[in-house]
Design a protein around this motif. Structure first.
Motif, PDB file in Angstrom:
ATOM      1  N   SER A  75      -1.962   1.438  -1.422  1.00  0.00           N
ATOM      2  CA  SER A  75      -1.769   0.411  -0.387  1.00  0.00           C
ATOM      3  C   SER A  75      -0.458  -0.311  -0.615  1.00  0.00           C
ATOM      4  CB  SER A  75      -2.880  -0.630  -0.448  1.00  0.00           C
ATOM      5  OG  SER A  75      -4.101  -0.035  -0.289  1.00  0.00           O
ATOM      6  N   ARG A  76      -0.146  -0.531  -1.876  1.00  0.00           N
ATOM      7  CA  ARG A  76       1.075  -1.254  -2.222  1.00  0.00           C
ATOM      8  C   ARG A  76       2.308  -0.482  -1.753  1.00  0.00           C
ATOM      9  NH1 ARG A  76       0.074  -3.779  -7.766  1.00  0.00           N
ATOM     10  NH2 ARG A  76      -1.142  -5.139  -6.440  1.00  0.00           N
ATOM     11  N   ALA A 124       2.816  -0.548   1.928  1.00  0.00           N
ATOM     12  CA  ALA A 124       3.286  -1.832   2.465  1.00  0.00           C
ATOM     13  C   ALA A 124       4.756  -2.080   2.171  1.00  0.00           C
ATOM     14  CB  ALA A 124       2.450  -2.966   1.881  1.00  0.00           C
ATOM     15  N   SER A 125       5.432  -1.064   1.656  1.00  0.00           N
ATOM     16  CA  SER A 125       6.847  -1.241   1.358  1.00  0.00           C
ATOM     17  C   SER A 125       7.658  -1.295   2.656  1.00  0.00           C
ATOM     18  CB  SER A 125       7.321  -0.072   0.488  1.00  0.00           C
ATOM     19  OG  SER A 125       8.718  -0.050   0.472  1.00  0.00           O
ATOM     20  N   LEU A 126       8.669  -2.147   2.671  1.00  0.00           N
ATOM     21  CA  LEU A 126       9.492  -2.301   3.876  1.00  0.00           C
ATOM     22  C   LEU A 126      10.305  -1.040   4.150  1.00  0.00           C
ATOM     23  CD1 LEU A 126      10.056  -4.451   6.012  1.00  0.00           C
ATOM     24  CD2 LEU A 126      11.992  -5.217   4.656  1.00  0.00           C
ATOM     25  N   ARG A 150      -7.647   0.725   7.480  1.00  0.00           N
ATOM     26  CA  ARG A 150      -7.535   1.150   6.071  1.00  0.00           C
ATOM     27  C   ARG A 150      -6.807   2.498   6.092  1.00  0.00           C
ATOM     28  NH1 ARG A 150     -12.845   1.613   3.478  1.00  0.00           N
ATOM     29  NH2 ARG A 150     -11.570   1.848   1.615  1.00  0.00           N
TER      30      ARG A 150
END
Lengths: 272, 438
Positions: free
Chosen positions: A32-33, A36-38, A235
């Motif tokens: 998930s991390r 969520a990266s730009l 999700r």
């Protein structure tokens, strides 16, 4: 010079077609991390398999995929069984009634399906078909049939009537000429229509949502949607993992049928 | 050979379909047969987060172990399409016995007689543990001139602000508390102060602006609707314009909000937030879960309490459990709800969904008041939740989708003025509501 450009164009097209699958695979392997990266990455920096584990442990993916497969194959077979003779009749016996029938088939595509859901549900309920895969198959066949008829009718018309007349002159009866002359020429059309029916049924969500209430009979689209939440929040990891797995049966089906489709097309081309 | 293959495929298909039939055979509506075994209830749950699904399933298992005569089957639905699913189930007379939904959906179902009126059927302990404003969110007209309670409210959401702590500390701004929240003026000033070096003070994700704006509108007494007996009309006066104007000012006057975030869904600005592109994100309390799960190591964030206008009040809806009017076992279904939503269980469900429990006892649970992940701020914000005025408006859904959403999107995109937006919301909106007011 021309050939390398053709290959380049082909390569570009293949990459374009492969994009969704590659992106799905990449997302399924990301945490998930990382998702969520730009700055999105094509290749996961720290690949993980927990999305697959979550997807499998939380939902009955295999069971629902098998049920989807059963419904989609049954839908394809039944659609062809019903549409083939009907489309032949519509194409060969031109009369006011057949024109009206063709028109009605087209008109039936105009109605939004949401309008017929409740009456359909009540009919299925009175037949004891709610919550059953045969019930959903019946609905899918009904939903696919008009377009399948329309498709097949075009293929039948493309088979020259003179071939049947020539067979009749040679002593072949109506059934024999249909089986030996018309059917092989219709093979590509039948396969294409079956594919259309399969894909329509495999992806269908709304009718499945209404007809199948029991988790034990849920098809794949119903299972996949369970990874989505309120306000469009999803999700993404488990959903991508599950969606990737969901593509496998249809890919296998296509791989099997593709050769038949290609050979059918060739046969049609030579004989036509 | 081909014929044999085809026959084999047909046989397999028939077997699979028959299996499908038989697997569903014993699970009709209403569940079990009283004469032949335990009562079987279907519970349609909309839990979707991993922890929330686990909490739901665990509670169902606990109930099933303790109540062998009333077995509950957990059926997972989805927020995206639950109302389509329910309408057909109700119309077809085959609804789940216990239904998870949210309060805005209940009004229509109640007036059409699909849900059971729970008035007088719930245990006193549960009734008194949930404050009246929450019960107000599930009290609707019964379609026959009366009113009833059509669900048990158990989870609520308030609008907070999730902020990058380092950026706030660097700007030396006052960190608000639930007792001393930021006013909208203070928030605007702080947003401006935080806007520098390519960082925007705030990102407003307003892809679906209506509920957010209407809930926040109560900060200045903006109700957006007036009701005269049974008739509702749209109202966009000075009170309703306040929040609209203030958000618009942040976007185009102060330039402290990033206009490119406007088309985003609630969770979409999170990558930019983690990357330090935005200092603050106004969002529902549940978004904290995503931040905990996704934020890069070392990222420091805090939960800012709801803003204060003339009041801190926010419009609230609630997640609910209802009993279908067609349920064959309404008493057992009600007992299950009473168990499922007792204070201990509400605390578990609220933690699983990162939302606020309506139960006062659950809200005082240590896990709900810890400073970790902003639970103390989130839970404290529940005190300002009041019933959202739009819940009482028949035709709100159509007004929202056909009039309010496109109009507010145009206004926030700076394509129309506030006067034009207000005029459209009222004139077009009243045309829609007129049909429902008859």
């Amino acid at each position: 010079m021309r050939r390398p450009l053709q290959y380049l164009a082909l390569l570009g097209y293949v990459i374009f077609l492969a994009f969704p699958i590659v992106w799905l695979l990449s997302t399924a392997l990301k945490s998930s991390r990382e998702m969520a990266s730009l700055v999105p990455t094509w290749i996961p920096r720290h690949p993980i398999l927990s999305n697959f584990a979550d997807a499998f442990s939380e939902q009955d993916l295999v069971g629902s995929a098998l049920r989807s497969l059963a419904v989609a194959v049954a839908c394809s077979v039944l659609t062809i069984v019903i549409a083939l003779p009907a489309s032949y009749a519509m194409a060969r016996h031109r009369s006011l009634i057949s024109r009206f029938a063709v028109g009605w088939v087209l008109v039936s595509q105009v109605f939004p399906f949401i309008l017929i859901i409740i009456p359909l549900f009540m009919v299925l309920r009175s037949l004891g078909l709610v919550n059953t895969l045969p019930g959903l198959t019946v609905v899918h066949v009904t939903f696919v049939l008009p377009f399948a008829l329309w498709m097949l009718q075009g293929y039948v018309r493309a088979v020259p009537r003179e071939l049947e007349e020539a067979a009749a002159v040679d002593g072949a009866g109506r059934i024999r000429s249909l089986v030996k002359i018309v059917a092989p020429l219709l093979a590509p059309g039948v396969v294409a229509t079956a594919l259309f029916a399969f894909i329509s049924s495999w992806n269908e969500f709304l009718f499945a949502l209404v007809v199948l209430k029991d988790p034990d009979v849920a098809t794949l689209p119903l299972t996949l949607v369970k990874f989505t939440g309120a306000e469009g929040v999803v999700r993404l990891g488990p959903l991508a993992a599950a969606s990737l797995l969901a593509t496998i049966p249809s890919l296998v089906f296509f791989a099997i049928i593709q050769r038949r489709l290609r050979s059918g097309l060739m046969a049609g081309a030579v004989k036509g | 050979m081909r014929t044999r293959t085809a026959l084999a495929v047909a046989a397999v298909m028939t077997a699979a379909l028959t299996a499908g039939c038989s697997s569903a055979g014993g699970t009709g509506a209403g569940g079990g047969d009283q004469a032949s075994g335990p009562v079987s209830l279907k519970f349609l749950s909309l839990a979707w987060q991993k922890e929330s699904i686990a909490a739901n399933k665990q509670l169902v298992d606990e109930w099933n172990k303790a109540n062998p005569d009333t077995q509950v089957e957990y059926v997972q639905g989805s927020w995206d399409n639950v109302n389509d699913q329910l309408v057909t189930s109700f119309e077809g007379g085959d609804p789940p016995d216990v239904i998870h939904d949210d309060s805005p959906a209940l009004a229509g179902f109640a007036s059409r007689g699909y849900l059971m009126d729970l008035t007088g059927k719930l245990p006193a302990e549960l009734k008194s543990d949930i404050p009246q404003p929450a019960w107000d969110t599930v009290t609707f007209a019964d379609g026959k001139g009366g009113q009833g309670v059509y669900g048990v409210p158990f989870l609520q959401e308030s609008q907070v602000i999730i902020a990058n702590k380092k950026l706030l500390d660097a700007a030396k701004v006052r960190i608000p508390t639930p007792e001393a929240p930021w006013t909208w003026d203070e928030y605007a000033e702080i947003s401006k102060k935080l806007t520098k070096d390519g960082v925007f003070g705030v990102a407003w994700p307003l892809k679906a602006p209506v509920n957010k704006v209407l809930n926040l509108g109560l900060n200045f007494g903006g109700t957006f609707f007036t009701t005269d007996g049974t008739k509702a009309t749209v109202k966009v006066g000075p009170e309703e314009r306040e929040v609209l104007q203030r958000i618009h000012d942040q976007l185009y006057k102060d330039k402290s909000a990033d206009p490119s975030a406007l088309g985003m869904g609630t969770a979409d600005p999170l990558p930019g937030f983690y990357a330090g592109k935005y200092a603050m994100l106004p969002a529902g309390v549940y978004l904290r879960q995503q931040v905990v799960e996704q934020a890069p190591p070392g990222f420091e964030w805090i939960t800012i309490p709801p803003l204060k206008g003339t009041t801190s009040e926010q419009g609230a809806t609630s997640q609910t459990l209802s009993v279908a009017a067609d349920s064959a076992y309404p008493d057992q279904a009600t007992k299950f709800i009473a168990f499922f939503l007792n204070s201990t269980n509400q605390a578990k469900l609220a933690k699983g969904d990162w939302l606020l429990p309506t139960s006062m006892k659950a809200a005082s649970d240590p896990s709900m008041t810890t400073t970790e992940n902003g639970w103390d701020v989130a839970t404290a914000s529940a005190k300002d939740l009041v019933v959202a005025p739009y819940l009482r408006v028949n035709g709100f859904d159509e007004w929202k989708s056909k009039v309010a959403t496109p109009t507010l999107q145009q206004y926030f995109a700076d394509k129309i003025t506030l006067d034009q937006a207000a005029e459209t919301l009222v004139a077009e909106g009243n045309k829609v509501l007129e049909r429902y007011n008859k």
